[in-house]
Structure formats: C-alpha cells, structure tokens
Design a protein around this motif. Structure first.
Motif, mmCIF file in Angstrom:
data_model
loop_
_atom_site.group_PDB
_atom_site.id
_atom_site.type_symbol
_atom_site.label_atom_id
_atom_site.label_comp_id
_atom_site.label_asym_id
_atom_site.label_seq_id
_atom_site.Cartn_x
_atom_site.Cartn_y
_atom_site.Cartn_z
ATOM 1 N N GLU A 167 0.827 -1.210 0.000
ATOM 2 C CA GLU A 167 0.000 0.000 0.000
ATOM 3 C C GLU A 167 0.858 1.255 0.000
ATOM 4 N N ARG B 47 -8.343 5.451 5.446
ATOM 5 C CA ARG B 47 -8.017 4.585 4.304
ATOM 6 C C ARG B 47 -8.919 4.904 3.104
ATOM 7 N N PHE B 52 -7.387 3.339 -0.169
ATOM 8 C CA PHE B 52 -7.180 1.912 0.097
ATOM 9 C C PHE B 52 -8.495 1.186 0.384
#
Lengths: 271, 346
Positions: A167, B47, B52
């Motif tokens: 990530e 996030r 994400f």
C-alpha cells in the motif's frame, strides 16, 4: 552444578551421534567408494585409491547424454513450473475466489497418495495419449511433481509480504504491476529462489516418473545409474554417479547463495 | 496544499457498517486529528481518503475534485503507516526516492529532494543505511520523509507513533507539528491517544462506532463535550448517575441545576472542577496520589460512587479523611437530549 549439567549435554551428544551415523557416515562412505579401486574386508579404509572408475564412467557417451538430458529437463520443468505456479501462488496469497481452500488442499492431498501408485495411474493415462516414452511426457509428469512445492512455498512467501508495504508503494504512485515488480517480488524472492532451486534439484534427481513414463527412450541420470547398477553390481559406478549427481545441486546452491545472500536464502528455506 | 471535504461518506463490510454516512470539511493547511477508541472507524475513514478502501457511498473531495473512486497511486495524498511500512530491501535513500523515480525526475533533482527531505526529518547522513539498521523512531522519520518528498496535497497519518515509547512519541509529535506548520500541509492524523490529539490538532474529530460524535478545537472538546461519550472519553470525568427533577439533578449527594426534562441522567464533573467547601457533598478519601503540580484524591461517596478530585498541594488531605465538595462547573447528559452545562462559578 548447572555448568556441569550443561557440559554434559547428553541429548545433544546423542543427536550428534545419530546425525553422524545416519547422515554423515553414508555420505562419507559414498565419497570413499567413488575414489576406491580396491577395498577388502576387514580394512577400515580402501586398500587401493584411484580414479579408474571415474574415467570409466566419464568416458561413456551415454553418461554425458543422460547428464545433459537431466540438466535440460530440470531447467525446462523449473521454468515451466515458475511460469504456471508463481502467478497461481500470488492469486492464492492475495485474491479471494471460490474453492480457494479446496484447491490449496488438493495439492497436498495429491501428494498424500502413495507416489508410485499415482504415477502408474498417470502413466496409464499417458499411454492412451501417446505420451509414454516421450520427452514431453517426462516434462509433464515431473512438472506435476513440482506443483506442491512451487505453489505452497511462494504462496506463503507472498502472504508474508506486508500489505502495508504494498500500500505504501501504491501510495507514492506505483501502479499494481510496479508494486508487484518493485516490492512484492523482491520481498518474496528468497523463498521463491529456494523453491526454484529445490524444484530444479528434485527434478534432476526424480526417478519414478522418468522411469515409468520416459524409459527407455528418455534416459536421465538417475535412470542411467539404475541401469548401470542393475546390469553389473559394481559399487564404484553407483558411488561415482552419486558424487557426480551431487555436483549440479551443489553448484546451484552456491550460485543461489551468491545471488541472494546467505541470510535471505536461509530465510526462504524457513530458517 | 488543498482543502479536503467528505460528503456523506460511508463504508460497509459484508453488510456491517464500519463508517456511517458522515460529512466533514478540513481547511487548507489544517491539522485535524481523528480520535476514537479501536473500532470507531477512524482508520477506515483515513483509508478511504487514501484510496485503500472504496467508500460504499459519498464523495471524497480534494481541492473540490471527487477522488472517491480513484486508485491510491493517482491520488494527491500520502500516508504514513503505523507499521512504518519501509521497504526492507531498499536503503533509506531508495525508500525516499522511490516515488520520485516513478515520476521520472532527473537523478540530480531526486538526490537534492531526497537529501532535503531527510534533513527535514533530522536524518541527514542516514541515506545509505538499511531500514533494519534504524531505530523505530528513525524508521518512522524515513516514512514521513518518503511522504513529504512527494509534496502531497493531503498528508494522512495512521497512528504513526503507536509503536513507539512515550518519550519518543512526544518528541516526534512536536517535530511533526513543526514540519506541518512549516510546510502548511493539510494533515489528517489518526490516533486513539487523547493527549496526542490535544497536543497536536488544530481541530479534533471524535469518533465512536463509525460516527462523528463531535468536531472542535482541543479546548472546545475538553471544556464542552457535546455527548456523554466525548465527556467520558476525553480527559478524566466523574460520570455520576442521577435523576433530574424540577430543573435540578440529584446524584450521590450533589444537588445541582439541570435545565432538562425530568428523568434519569448523568452528572459530569471534571476532577479539577470541584471546590472544597464548608457545606456540600461529603466523600471519604481512599487514596492520594502526588502528580507533581497537584494531588489526585480517589474518594468515595457513602452510596459507593467513586469520585476523583484534583486538589491543590497546600490542601490538607489524608487517606481515610473526609472532603466536602461542591462543583464549580458541571454538565448533565442524557442520550438523545441536548446536554445541560452550568456556567462556571468563581
């Protein structure tokens, strides 16, 4: 008192003796026989040393042909296994799909069967497909042998790569492909390297599949060794070929250590 | 630098709500802390801003542009992870330079920017080290440099100091505050540590169970908590169950004003908001702890309610002794009702 007990580490000594007796001793014996011309009872060491059997073995063209066949087979099987299994391992590690657990277990279950029986049934199938006695048939049977190792070990390696690392790479602008190439693959490389090396070595030494599917047309080193020992029981032939077969795996191991560094390589093997 | 707006953003995982639809505006250059206990949805929210997690609904607007469905690598955000997430096969220089290399900058420009970023976080001269050769604090500084070097519009920090010891946390949060002020970078900082949020933030967003409980400056949040959850979560608060009747709340000997409908409610008094008086509620001191500038007395009312009081060090107090308390300032909470707050008395 504690120091005294520590000095007399009996389980350690027993284990060391066990390892010497069952691992070191047979290897030493093979090496001794490889360089022996005569060894009569009750002498502890060979009565005549020499390289006569090395010359005898190495001057045979079928030995070199079998050696190169084995090398070629191992390289092809390892490469094919990598092409097929590594993407599958990544999928098992990072993706969710129906039957994932079943497929993972199926690789293990396939290896839980008695190997010889499994290979015979595959050989029967190959017979109907005209694959018996062909190079392609040996490649396929040996490829099937590598699947468990080449999927399980890299899957564990990919799973061990921190998702946050991937990530973080995405976060600084890396596309999914670049994340895989620059982060995931280098992180998993020690384990993948270990799996590739073990696949290469296992394929090089594989006997049952090559014998049932390939013999007599496809002659690999282990098959040649079997036929030489079966035809005339000269211990030295077996010993010389054993040492000769040990050389490629040793070279592969040393190269792998050089390329990947001993620490990461050992990590890949689970150390 | 840019402003950040969330409009009706929510997230569900397998029909479980992680973040209820919420809206929030963060001004350009502001440092906002998302504060809440584990499972409050703060990291999920962060996030979603970083890309994400994909929001189940709503918009994530950065400088007015909706990026809710844009991949992380295409967003003008950068995130510092709790686990540092340094790439262990690269040295410090390569870790910081990776994002710049992806942007195809010249070698000379990359080197200049990486060195500047490392100087900024106090790691000049460490560029050749491998991550394993650095301490936890140094690793987190590299992670911060890796983000700052890209000059993101929004900096996201997900409990970046959670794995560090208290001393290092305090030092690093001061450094982060200074850097953030210097660069004027819009920053969203997730933490479950209220002291961190109170020390760092321009504004705090207190979250609980996937929803925003209160948004305000640290002073507002501490002095005027709007919900029972915030009152209980921020700082130390004596939460004493009682009953409101006729505009007054009666709870463990306290009889104080409470302009709300009759019924059960909770009386909230901070330890520093008690006064020692001649008449009032009598409690028995069970334990006295010297906290340096003041004393903390753990006391108990006759009905068994525990009450924490901060006392001046000059005040004579001993374990087993009695204290007579009145509240200089109090609040009354009831779920679903607007809280009542008293005006502080001198």
């Amino acid at each position: 008192m504690i120091g005294f007990i520590k000095r007399l580490d009996w389980p350690g000594y027993v284990l060391a003796l066990f390892l010497i007796f069952f691992i070191l001793l047979p290897i030493v014996t093979v090496f001794l026989w490889a360089f022996t011309e005569q060894w009569f009872y009750p002498s502890v060491l060979p009565t005549k040393w020499g390289l006569r059997y090395w010359f005898k073995v190495l001057e045979r063209p079928d030995v070199w042909a079998a050696f190169f066949t084995s090398l070629q087979l191992s390289a092809i099987v390892t490469a094919l296994s990598a092409v097929i299994c590594l993407p599958a391992a990544y999928a098992f590690a990072r993706m969710e799909f129906p039957g994932k657990q079943f497929f993972m277990m199926s690789f293990l279950m396939g290896n839980a069967f008695p190997r010889f029986a499994l290979i015979i049934s595959i050989a029967v199938l190959f017979l109907s497909l005209n694959l018996v006695g062909t190079y392609l048939g040996v490649v396929i049977i040996q490829l099937l042998n590598t699947i468990l190792l080449m999927i399980w070990l890299p899957t564990a390696a990919f799973q061990a790569v921190s998702k946050n690392m991937e990530e973080a790479a995405m976060d600084v602008g890396a596309s999914p492909l670049r994340v895989f190439w620059h982060i995931t693959l280098p992180q998993a490389l020690p384990a993948i390297g270990a799996a590739l090396l073990m696949t290469f070595v296992w394929t090089f030494y594989e006997t049952e599949g090559a014998w049932l599917v390939g013999a007599p047309r496809v002659q690999t080193m282990p098959l040649l060794m079997m036929s030489m020992i079966n035809n005339q029981l000269v211990v030295q032939y077996g010993a010389v070929l054993s040492v000769a077969l040990w050389v490629p795996s040793l070279i592969a191991l040393l190269m792998a250590r050089r390329v990947m560094g001993s620490d990461s390589f050992a990590k890949g093997l689970g150390a | 630098m840019a402003s950040l707006s969330l409009a009706g953003v929510s997230k569900e995982f397998n029909k479980m709500t992680a973040v209820s639809p919420l809206s929030l505006d963060i001004a350009d250059g502001e440092l906002v802390c998302l504060l809440g206990p584990s499972g409050s949805g703060k990291s999920t929210l962060l996030r979603m801003i970083g890309g994400f997690e994909r929001p189940s609904s709503g918009q994530v607007l950065i400088a007015g542009q909706d990026v809710a469905h844009t991949r992380p690598d295409k967003r003008p955000t950068a995130m510092v992870f709790q686990s540092h997430a340094l790439w262990t096969h690269m040295n410090v220089f390569d870790n910081v330079a990776f994002g710049l290399k992806l942007r195809k900058m010249s070698k000379a420009a990359i080197e200049t920017k990486v060195m500047e970023a490392l100087e900024l976080v106090g790691l000049g001269g460490y560029h050749k080290r491998m991550p394993r050769q650095l301490s936890g604090g140094q690793q987190q500084r590299v992670a911060i440099a890796r983000c700052l070097v890209l000059e993101p519009k929004i900096l996201l920090m997900d409990e970046p100091f959670a794995s560090l010891d208290q001393h290092l946390r305090e030092r690093l949060r001061e450094e982060v505050r200074q850097i953030q002020r210097k660069l004027k970078i819009t920053t969203l900082f997730v933490t479950h540590a209220q002291d961190e949020a109170l020390a760092l933030a321009d504004r705090i967003v207190v979250m609980s169970m996937g929803a925003i409980e209160q948004v305000g400056t640290p002073d507002e949040i501490y002095a005027n908590p709007e919900t029972q959850f915030v009152a209980n979560f921020i700082g130390t608060m004596n939460m004493i169950p009682g009953t409101v009747s006729g505009g007054r709340i009666r709870a463990s000997g306290f009889d104080l004003g409470a302009e709300m409908a009759d019924g059960p409610a909770v009386l909230a008094i901070r330890p520093e908001d008690f006064a020692i008086t001649e008449t009032g509620t009598e409690v028995t001191v069970k334990r006295v702890v010297n906290l340096g500038p003041f004393l903390l007395a753990e006391a108990e009312h006759a009905d068994g309610t525990a009450i924490t009081v901060h006392l001046d060090k000059t005040h004579p107090v001993r374990e087993g002794g009695a204290l007579t308390l009145t509240a200089k300032r109090h609040a009354v909470y009831r779920d679903g009702d607007k809280p009542y707050r008293s005006q502080p008395t001198a």
